[in-house]
Design a protein around this motif. Structure first.
Motif, PDB file in Angstrom:
ATOM      1  N   ASN A  20     -15.512   9.173  27.876  1.00 51.25           N
ATOM      2  CA  ASN A  20     -15.170   7.753  27.947  1.00 51.25           C
ATOM      3  C   ASN A  20     -15.510   6.993  26.671  1.00 51.25           C
ATOM      4  OD1 ASN A  20     -14.259   8.114  30.561  1.00 51.25           O
ATOM      5  ND2 ASN A  20     -16.223   7.579  31.474  1.00 51.25           N
ATOM      6  N   GLY A  21     -16.140   7.674  25.724  1.00 56.53           N
ATOM      7  CA  GLY A  21     -16.485   7.034  24.461  1.00 56.53           C
ATOM      8  C   GLY A  21     -17.696   6.126  24.533  1.00 56.53           C
ATOM      9  N   GLN A  22     -18.448   6.221  25.614  1.00 55.74           N
ATOM     10  CA  GLN A  22     -19.649   5.386  25.743  1.00 55.74           C
ATOM     11  C   GLN A  22     -20.699   5.783  24.711  1.00 55.74           C
ATOM     12  OE1 GLN A  22     -20.733   6.136  29.779  1.00 55.74           O
ATOM     13  NE2 GLN A  22     -19.356   4.567  30.612  1.00 55.74           N
ATOM     14  N   LYS A  23     -20.843   7.092  24.511  1.00 52.11           N
ATOM     15  CA  LYS A  23     -21.822   7.610  23.551  1.00 52.11           C
ATOM     16  C   LYS A  23     -21.240   8.846  22.892  1.00 52.11           C
ATOM     17  CE  LYS A  23     -25.901   5.883  25.887  1.00 52.11           C
ATOM     18  NZ  LYS A  23     -27.219   6.179  26.427  1.00 52.11           N
ATOM     19  N   THR A  24     -21.765   9.151  21.722  1.00 52.58           N
ATOM     20  CA  THR A  24     -21.326  10.352  21.025  1.00 52.58           C
ATOM     21  C   THR A  24     -22.167  11.543  21.475  1.00 52.58           C
ATOM     22  OG1 THR A  24     -22.847  10.088  19.177  1.00 52.58           O
ATOM     23  CG2 THR A  24     -20.686   8.992  18.993  1.00 52.58           C
ATOM     24  N   THR A  25     -21.669  12.723  21.144  1.00 53.80           N
ATOM     25  CA  THR A  25     -22.412  13.942  21.455  1.00 53.80           C
ATOM     26  C   THR A  25     -23.770  13.920  20.769  1.00 53.80           C
ATOM     27  OG1 THR A  25     -20.349  15.180  21.692  1.00 53.80           O
ATOM     28  CG2 THR A  25     -22.337  16.467  21.312  1.00 53.80           C
ATOM     29  N   ALA A  26     -23.796  13.447  19.531  1.00 54.21           N
ATOM     30  CA  ALA A  26     -25.060  13.392  18.782  1.00 54.21           C
ATOM     31  C   ALA A  26     -26.064  12.455  19.460  1.00 54.21           C
ATOM     32  CB  ALA A  26     -24.800  12.948  17.357  1.00 54.21           C
ATOM     33  N   GLN A  27     -25.596  11.293  19.923  1.00 52.36           N
ATOM     34  CA  GLN A  27     -26.492  10.358  20.601  1.00 52.36           C
ATOM     35  C   GLN A  27     -27.085  10.977  21.858  1.00 52.36           C
ATOM     36  OE1 GLN A  27     -23.628   7.192  21.078  1.00 52.36           O
ATOM     37  NE2 GLN A  27     -24.761   5.848  19.656  1.00 52.36           N
ATOM     38  N   LEU A  28     -26.223  11.589  22.673  1.00 50.40           N
ATOM     39  CA  LEU A  28     -26.697  12.193  23.917  1.00 50.40           C
ATOM     40  C   LEU A  28     -27.622  13.366  23.643  1.00 50.40           C
ATOM     41  CD1 LEU A  28     -23.368  11.961  25.902  1.00 50.40           C
ATOM     42  CD2 LEU A  28     -25.486  10.746  26.419  1.00 50.40           C
TER      43      LEU A  28
END
Length: 99
Positions: A20-28
């Motif tokens: 959904n574009g809420q967060k990036t893979t790096a952020q998570l």
């Protein structure tokens, strides 16, 4: 961190946040101490299996592999039994010939 197991809901939540574009893979990855490759693997699982992702239901390929392994074990058992019976028969015949 190796050896951790995650609930299905957690995995789906992570994948949904990326999709959904809420967060990036790096952020998570940073927030939850997850490997980016793990998140990518989860995404591929959801793409491949949809609603059945992360369930205990065996994948069709795994079910076939399990069946093949089962049949191979059975074939090995029959082969062993056949060898034992042949040896027993030859022993029986040799004893019959000496009488």
């Amino acid at each position: 961190m190796p050896g951790r197991t995650h609930r299905r809901e957690f995995k789906l939540d992570i994948v949904n946040q990326v999709e959904n574009g809420q967060k990036t893979t790096a952020q998570l990855s940073r927030e939850h101490h997850l490997s980016p490759s793990l998140i990518h693997r989860w995404r591929k699982e959801v793409e491949a299996r949809g609603d059945a992702a992360f369930t205990d239901q065996a994948r069709p390929d795994q079910a076939l592999e399990h069946r093949i392994a089962e049949l191979e074990r059975f074939c090995g058992q029959l082969s062993l039994e056949n060898t034992i019976l042949k040896k027993s028969l030859s022993t029986y015949r040799s004893k019959q010939g000496t009488k």
